[in-house]
Scaffold this motif. Structure first.
Motif, PDB file in Angstrom:
ATOM      1  N   VAL A   1       0.834  -1.209   0.000  1.00 26.24           N
ATOM      2  CA  VAL A   1       0.000   0.000   0.000  1.00 26.24           C
ATOM      3  C   VAL A   1       0.868   1.258   0.000  1.00 26.24           C
ATOM      4  O   VAL A   1       1.752   1.423   0.827  1.00 26.24           O
ATOM      5  N   GLY A   2       0.625   2.126  -0.965  1.00 24.72           N
ATOM      6  CA  GLY A   2       1.328   3.398  -1.032  1.00 24.72           C
ATOM      7  C   GLY A   2       2.723   3.296  -1.599  1.00 24.72           C
ATOM      8  O   GLY A   2       3.490   4.242  -1.551  1.00 24.72           O
ATOM      9  N   ARG A   3       3.048   2.136  -2.130  1.00 21.44           N
ATOM     10  CA  ARG A   3       4.400   1.941  -2.647  1.00 21.44           C
ATOM     11  C   ARG A   3       4.462   2.410  -4.101  1.00 21.44           C
ATOM     12  O   ARG A   3       3.640   2.046  -4.919  1.00 21.44           O
ATOM     13  N   THR A   4       5.471   3.239  -4.396  1.00 21.19           N
ATOM     14  CA  THR A   4       5.649   3.671  -5.788  1.00 21.19           C
ATOM     15  C   THR A   4       6.769   2.852  -6.409  1.00 21.19           C
ATOM     16  O   THR A   4       7.429   2.090  -5.729  1.00 21.19           O
ATOM     17  N   ARG A   5       6.985   3.035  -7.692  1.00 24.03           N
ATOM     18  CA  ARG A   5       7.981   2.204  -8.366  1.00 24.03           C
ATOM     19  C   ARG A   5       9.063   3.038  -9.033  1.00 24.03           C
ATOM     20  O   ARG A   5       8.801   4.150  -9.459  1.00 24.03           O
ATOM     21  N   MET A   6      10.257   2.444  -9.110  1.00 26.39           N
ATOM     22  CA  MET A   6      11.332   3.162  -9.781  1.00 26.39           C
ATOM     23  C   MET A   6      11.106   3.119 -11.284  1.00 26.39           C
ATOM     24  O   MET A   6      11.243   4.118 -11.970  1.00 26.39           O
ATOM     25  N   THR A   7      10.722   1.947 -11.798  1.00 21.90           N
ATOM     26  CA  THR A   7      10.465   1.866 -13.236  1.00 21.90           C
ATOM     27  C   THR A   7       8.976   1.654 -13.445  1.00 21.90           C
ATOM     28  O   THR A   7       8.482   0.547 -13.305  1.00 21.90           O
ATOM     29  N   GLU A   8       8.280   2.740 -13.753  1.00 19.87           N
ATOM     30  CA  GLU A   8       6.868   2.618 -14.101  1.00 19.87           C
ATOM     31  C   GLU A   8       6.803   2.049 -15.505  1.00 19.87           C
ATOM     32  O   GLU A   8       7.557   2.464 -16.385  1.00 19.87           O
ATOM     33  N   LEU A   9       5.922   1.073 -15.711  1.00 20.23           N
ATOM     34  CA  LEU A   9       5.801   0.536 -17.058  1.00 20.23           C
ATOM     35  C   LEU A   9       4.823   1.392 -17.850  1.00 20.23           C
ATOM     36  O   LEU A   9       3.726   1.686 -17.386  1.00 20.23           O
ATOM     37  N   HIS A  10       5.278   1.822 -19.030  1.00 23.76           N
ATOM     38  CA  HIS A  10       4.389   2.571 -19.905  1.00 23.76           C
ATOM     39  C   HIS A  10       4.339   1.856 -21.239  1.00 23.76           C
ATOM     40  O   HIS A  10       5.355   1.359 -21.708  1.00 23.76           O
ATOM     41  N   MET A  11       3.165   1.856 -21.848  1.00 20.45           N
ATOM     42  CA  MET A  11       3.042   1.251 -23.167  1.00 20.45           C
ATOM     43  C   MET A  11       3.752   2.159 -24.158  1.00 20.45           C
ATOM     44  O   MET A  11       3.471   3.359 -24.227  1.00 20.45           O
TER      45      MET A  11
END
Lengths: 273, 286
Positions: free
Chosen positions: A233-243
């Protein structure tokens, strides 16, 4: 040496298939399998083989590597072929001897089955297992299965466990190697003696290994807590996946693959199953 | 007094695969009897590979390892005997302790040698004395000891095999100054009493200055220099080139000398430096 064991089949590279989004690749794999199973006649099989060959070329995975990966499945392939040759009924038998009847249809069916299995192995391999690192794969799976969190399935926890396990397999293998060498230096021998003797010889390896695994787990837990890890919960990511455009192109290509296969099935003449 | 001679050793990791990497290239070096030899070199210079070749844990890709003039791989089935004669203690050896008691752990090596119970007992007692372990710890579990004590138990486990050649990979890494002193002191005592050959792999130039008689300097899988410790540390320029250095005190003395002070160029320990500096100051006053 233990070090030479590879985890999964990942073959590092920078081809378009390597660069594609892992979520997309999981979907592509499903689409590919659907496409292959929809192929019904000789011409759609030819098309599937061409498509698979194109994927292999795009992935830049050496054909040798892929063939080596199929080696363990050679018996499954042979078994499938034999079953199909002897059990398929047709109009006019080619061979008739006692209880054995072989029909032309059986031979054709067996040939197509072999093609199908080989294409499946090669295709899913280059789309997913050869071109996606195990970590990217678990990451992709976590996000695809994300909606299941709504029904209280701990998707994030499972994927975190997988990631950590994968991360520590090489470390523990290295550690095992080191401990084995150290005990060998004290006169342990692991490759001689009777089976009970050999099992006993492993105690000096297993105990230090367990001790160190627990120590590492403790250290890791503390390190994660120090960096304020408290679950999903509330965790963000270093590599967001984008199409990216590449991902859309791949999705479109695989959709086209299924569509063309269906069209060929309907309009092309020839032997079909 | 045993000696180990390596002749034209090459060692290549993962030979024949795309991951092929040469760890040692044409290494020829002799570790003579009755001295403590320091093996120094930058990380990845091939030190660890070299020591594992010496007791037959690894087999050289080409070249021969001679123990007292005999090829250790002449009879591959008897390689275990070589490991008893050439004792190798790995880095952080405390992570290989496994027995129920300190006593049993130290006795593991000697027992594998097939010695009598009385002999094993004597050797364990001797080894414990060398590394300076308190005999009251013998019945304790090795997992209950402090880091420094564990290290000493592990080293005692190798010393108890009474090897003719004792190799220690970073025996003092991560220990406080007192712990270092005790371990090196024990190794020195063992070497003197048994007149054995000792090889110590180390990153600490200070330790090497104090405890080694000779040095072998490795660089990129090759032997770069060999010689008496005092000779090697005089060549600070060459050491810097291969990513190493002279002891800090020697560096300080070099700076003072370059600034015009009359100081000899063979000062490698703090004690010697203090001696020289007092002499120098006394001269100035007088």
């Amino acid at each position: 040496m233990l070090k030479d064991i590879t985890i999964g089949q990942y073959f590092p590279g920078s081809s378009p298939l390597h660069r594609a989004d892992p979520r997309v690749k999981i979907i592509l794999t499903v689409m590919y399998i659907v496409g292959i199973f929809m192929a019904k006649n000789v011409w759609s099989f030819v098309f599937a083989v061409v498509f698979t060959a194109a994927l292999v070329i795009i992935s830049r995975i050496p054909a040798k590597t892929i063939l080596r990966g199929m080696k363990p499945l050679i018996y499954v392939i042979a078994f499938t072929a034999i079953i199909n040759i002897f059990w398929t009924k047709g109009e006019k038998p080619l061979v008739e001897w006692k209880f054995i009847h072989i029909y032309a249809e059986g031979l054709q069916f067996a040939a197509l089955m072999i093609v199908r299995i080989i294409a499946l192995l090669a295709g899913t391999g280059v789309v997913l297992t050869y071109t996606t690192s195990p970590i990217a794969l678990t990451d992709g799976l976590e996000r695809l299965l994300g909606p299941l969190k709504k029904i209280k399935i701990p998707v994030h926890e499972f994927s975190m466990m997988m990631t950590i396990a994968l991360r520590f397999i090489p470390t523990l293998i290295e550690e095992t190697d080191k401990i084995m060498s150290a005990q060998k230096a004290r006169g342990a021998s692991f490759d001689s003696g009777s089976l009970p003797q050999r099992a006993k010889a492993l105690i000096p390896v297993m105990i230090p290994l367990f001790v160190s695994a627990f120590r590492r787990a403790d250290d890791l837990a503390v390190a994660m807590e120090c960096r304020c890890y408290r679950g999903d919960v509330g965790r963000t990511r270093m590599t967001e996946l984008h199409m990216k455009p590449l991902d859309w192109i791949l999705l479109a290509a695989f959709a086209a693959f299924i569509a063309v296969t269906v069209v060929i099935n309907i309009f092309a003449p020839g032997f079909s199953i | 007094m045993s000696s180990i001679e390596l002749q034209n050793i090459n060692y290549i990791y993962s030979a024949g695969t795309p991951f092929e990497k040469a760890a040692l290239t044409d290494v020829s070096v002799t570790f003579g009897g009755g001295v403590i030899t320091g093996l120094i070199g930058h990380t990845g210079s091939g030190k660890s590979t070299l020591v594992q070749l010496m007791n037959g844990l690894m087999k050289p890709t080409s070249g021969t390892v001679l123990l007292d003039g005999k090829d250790i791989w002449a009879e591959p089935k008897k390689i275990r005997d070589v490991r008893f004669r050439v004792g190798l203690c790995f880095q952080y050896p405390e992570y290989q302790l496994f027995e129920e008691s300190v006593m049993l752990d130290i006795a593991y090596g000697p027992k594998n040698m097939g010695l009598s119970d009385a002999e094993v007992k004597r050797r364990v007692a001797d080894a414990v004395r060398f590394v300076g372990l308190d005999p009251s710890l013998m019945q304790k579990s090795p997992f209950d000891l402090s880091g420094g004590q564990k290290r000493r138990v592990a080293i005692a486990g190798i010393i108890a095999m009474e090897p003719e050649v004792l190799i220690l990979d970073e025996p003092a890494a991560g220990l406080d100054p007192v712990g270092r002193e005790e371990i090196f002191g024990g190794v020195r005592a063992f070497q003197r009493e048994r007149n054995s050959t000792v090889i110590i792999v180390s990153h600490s130039m200070e330790d090497m200055a104090r405890y080694s008689d000779e040095l072998v300097v490795m660089d990129h899988g090759r032997v770069h220099m060999t010689g008496r410790t005092s000779e090697i540390f005089r060549r600070s320029g060459e050491l810097t080139k291969v990513g190493l250095d002279v002891p800090q005190i020697t560096r300080l003395m070099n700076i003072l000398r370059n600034a015009g002070a009359e100081i000899p160029d063979d000062i490698f320990t703090v004690d010697r430096a203090a001696e020289e500096l007092t002499k120098l100051l006394a001269e100035r006053k007088g």
